[in-house]
Write an enzyme that holds these catalytic residues in place. Structure first.
Site, PDB file in Angstrom:
ATOM      1  CG  ASP A  96      -2.300   0.345   0.997  1.00 55.13           C
ATOM      2  OD1 ASP A  96      -2.524   1.465   0.505  1.00 55.13           O
ATOM      3  OD2 ASP A  96      -3.182  -0.477   1.265  1.00 55.13           O
ATOM      4  CG  ASP A 202      -4.756   5.378   1.115  1.00 54.24           C
ATOM      5  OD1 ASP A 202      -5.643   4.518   1.231  1.00 54.24           O
ATOM      6  OD2 ASP A 202      -4.688   6.395   1.835  1.00 54.24           O
ATOM      7  CD  GLU A 258      -8.996   4.150  -1.609  1.00 57.21           C
ATOM      8  OE1 GLU A 258      -9.877   3.886  -0.782  1.00 57.21           O
ATOM      9  OE2 GLU A 258      -8.146   5.034  -1.398  1.00 57.21           O
ATOM     10  CG  HIS A 335      -9.041  -1.883   4.167  1.00 58.61           C
ATOM     11  ND1 HIS A 335      -8.889  -1.795   2.792  1.00 58.61           N
ATOM     12  CD2 HIS A 335      -8.670  -0.677   4.652  1.00 58.61           C
ATOM     13  CE1 HIS A 335      -8.445  -0.604   2.481  1.00 58.61           C
ATOM     14  NE2 HIS A 335      -8.280   0.101   3.583  1.00 58.61           N
ATOM     15  CG  ASP A 336     -11.525   1.403   3.456  1.00 54.49           C
ATOM     16  OD1 ASP A 336     -11.034   1.326   4.593  1.00 54.49           O
ATOM     17  OD2 ASP A 336     -10.927   1.911   2.482  1.00 54.49           O
TER      18      ASP A 336
HETATM   19  C1  GLC Z   1      -8.244   4.899   1.947  1.00 54.54           C
HETATM   20  C2  GLC Z   1      -8.074   3.654   2.782  1.00 54.54           C
HETATM   21  C3  GLC Z   1      -8.725   3.849   4.110  1.00 54.54           C
HETATM   22  C4  GLC Z   1      -8.052   5.019   4.788  1.00 54.54           C
HETATM   23  C5  GLC Z   1      -8.052   6.272   3.906  1.00 54.54           C
HETATM   24  C6  GLC Z   1      -7.090   7.295   4.415  1.00 54.54           C
HETATM   25  O1  GLC Z   1      -9.570   5.143   1.645  1.00 54.54           O
HETATM   26  O2  GLC Z   1      -8.577   2.543   2.104  1.00 54.54           O
HETATM   27  O3  GLC Z   1      -8.671   2.698   4.901  1.00 54.54           O
HETATM   28  O4  GLC Z   1      -8.697   5.300   5.988  1.00 54.54           O
HETATM   29  O5  GLC Z   1      -7.664   5.992   2.597  1.00 54.54           O
HETATM   30  O6  GLC Z   1      -5.767   6.863   4.277  1.00 54.54           O
END
Ligand code: GLC
Ligand code: CA
Length: 568
Positions: A96, A202, A258, A335-336
């Site tokens: 990540d 991320d 993402e 995970h979200d």
């Molecule tokens: C992304 C991650 C999440 C995190 C956010 C801030 O959305 O998947 O888990 O809280 O970024 O880093």
């Protein structure tokens, strides 16, 4: 075919995957001990959610040091061993990359706080506050944080504010500063040189912020600054630069972006090969189905949706991204998000059947499939009481829903319990032993009580197991260029319950038929009628192809036809 199209990615959220030293927290040795299990399913790529040194305010997404492993998870030696052992099994690792922000404990930020003249001050986004009518200092603008509350924190020493779009400890980096970008590129090279395959990036579409940080929305109340931070032209430029300076120097480097509220057009601009930015990106429209316009905790639509809407979202993305020559990373959970079988399937009467239906869907769409730990055994959401919540987002938004949105406490609680990220973070259920075989000690977060009957050990013993189904469909996909990179063509598109489509190239053609409802129904396949369809996979046993098929609840079917070229 580009190799990233043919990969099967399994996401590990290390804190909850497997604990090897009985401190109740998952770790790298735990991951190593399960590599054979993963290889046996057919996984060839592991995405590790952050394993770097962290204060755990956002469980690893708040990074203190990108060159160190979180001691809870092990050492750099353990990481190197994981990399080596994974390679021996033909499994690549992607890490990540959290590049939008660092934690407030990162050395850059600590240096930045020392004085306004620190060379590190400009690594972050500091700004003077404003005065309210009573002369008190208030944040420089009305930007709302993604997790609720103002996106600004005050630095008491200088009186200035710094930007934190996520938790108050995640300080947004200033990507306009060339030194910041170089710092990130250096981190990337360090890990790529070690031998990882690439990165999941991320919130990568928010790295650029609008010049002058103008007010969000109408400028009055706290408001999320979508228009000033999401996919600005600069973020495209930065990713292009990153590709040129780092990624292009590594053969087949794998990248998946993402981002929040990515539009289809943007996704294409990030991922079309000629853009030279990213291999692929995720979309979240599917995961926001049934939510109001403000996102996952906007309950005003009652989280109600129907299969037709779900199909429309999927086909809309699939077809437009295909037309624009972009590429998606497909996923049903991460995970979200809540667990997929609870969110999109039926975790009561049709748990295993609907889990298979969703698996076939995710594995046969156009794009690279991502699995999340536990979905291969149909893990479900877990009912968590307030004192069992672990996620900052849940805890903070619980307050926000009551204070800002004036919800009564019991309603706010229900909303959080429905959508909390903690659902995805309960420990992986390995066996029916105490603590689900995850650990021999009480884990850091509650174990879902259903581990007594939902666990890997028991699932593996079942006839027609869910894990076995994953193994089968993964093997089929990996051996088929039509499934990995062929086109997608919807079939019987307006059917209200069943999603059907073709995946094909010049050699072969697959027909996918999935009933996404708990009702029996008929599907009309006349438009693809031929006598050459052969049943490959079916969740109610093998079924003969018929142009008007009746399908059982959550039945999922895969047919194949060899096209003329290969036959000659
Ligand atoms: C992304 C991650 C999440 C995190 C956010 C801030 O959305 O998947 O888990 O809280 O970024 O880093
Ligand atoms: Ca441990």
């Amino acid at each position: 075919m580009e190799s990233f199209k043919n990969r099967i990615v399994y996401q590990i959220w290390p804190r909850s995957f497997k604990d090897s030293n009985d401190d109740g927290i998952g770790d790298l040795q735990g991951v190593i001990s399960k590599l054979d299990y993963l290889k046996d399913i057919g996984i060839d790529t592991l995405w590790l959610s952050p394993v770097y040194a962290t204060g755990n305010k956002d469980y690893g997404y708040d990074i203190d040091d990108y060159y160190k492993i979180n001691p809870e998870y092990g050492t750099m030696g353990d990481f190197d061993e994981l990399l080596k052992q994974a390679k021996e099994r033909g499994i690549a690792i992607i890490m990540d990359l959290v590049a939008n922000h660092t934690s407030d404990q990162h050395v850059w930020f600590k240096e930045a706080l020392k004085s306004k003249d620190s060379p590190y001050r400009d690594y972050y986004i500091f700004k003077e506050g404003k005065r309210d009518r009573k002369g008190r200092s208030v944040p420089p603008n009305n930007w709302l944080s993604a997790f609720g509350g103002s996106a600004w924190q005050r630095d008491e020493k200088s009186g200035e504010y710094y930007l934190t779009i996520f938790t108050p400890n995640q300080c947004d980096l200033n990507w306009a500063n060339r030194k910041v970008r170089e710092g990130i590129y250096e981190i990337m090279r360090f890990w790529l040189d070690k031998g990882i395959l690439g990165f999941r990036m991320d919130v990568i579409n928010t790295i650029a912020k609008a010049d002058g940080l103008p007010p969000a929305g109408k400028g009055k109340k706290l408001d999320f600054p979508f228009e000033h931070i999401v996919s600005l032209p600069k973020s495209h430029e930065y990713l292009k630069e990153m590709h040129e300076e780092v990624l292009s120097h590594y053969e087949n480097a794998f990248t998946v972006g993402e981002g929040m509220v990515t539009s289809i057009t943007d996704l294409i601009r990030y991922t079309a090969p000629e853009e030279k930015k990213l291999n692929m990106m995720f979309q979240f429209d599917l995961h926001l189905i049934g939510c109001g316009p403000l996102g996952k905790f906007d309950f005003r639509k009652g989280y109600l949706w129907n299969t037709k809407e779900l199909k429309d979202i999927i086909f809309n993305w699939q077809l437009k991204v295909q037309e624009g020559n972009g590429w998606l990373g497909n996923f049903m959970s991460n995970h979200d998000q809540p667990r997929q079988v609870s969110r999109f399937g039926n975790d009561r009467h049709f748990r295993r059947k609907s889990a298979k239906a969703l698996a076939l869907l995710n594995m046969t769409l156009r794009g690279t499939p991502f699995l999340y730990q536990g979905e291969e055994i149909g893990m479900t959401n877990c009912q968590l009481e307030i004192d069992e919540w672990r996620d900052f987002e849940a805890i903070n938004d619980f307050k926000v829903l009551q204070e800002m949105m004036h919800l009564p406490e019991f309603v706010a609680k229900k909303v959080i319990q429905k959508m909390t990220r903690d659902h995805a973070r309960t420990p992986m259920q390995w066996s029916r032993k105490e603590y689900a075989g995850f650990s021999n000690t009480l884990p850091w977060i509650k174990v879902n009580p259903n581990y007594t009957y939902i666990n890997v050990e028991d699932e593996l013993k079942k006839e027609n197991s869910l894990i076995g189904f994953y193994r089968q469909i993964i093997a089929i996909r990996k051996n088929s260029s039509a499934l990995s990179s062929g086109v997608i063509i919807p079939v019987d598109r307006d059917h209200p319950q069943v999603i059907s489509y073709l995946r094909e190239n010049q050699n072969e053609s697959f027909l996918v038929v999935i009933n996404l409802s708990e009702k029996k129904t008929k599907v009309n396949l006349e438009e693809v009628m031929t006598s050459e369809w052969r049943a490959v996979l079916g969740t109610y046993g093998s079924r003969e192809y018929d142009s008007t098929l009746s399908v059982h609840p959550y039945e999922a079917l895969l047919f194949r036809r060899v096209k003329s070229i290969e036959k000659i």
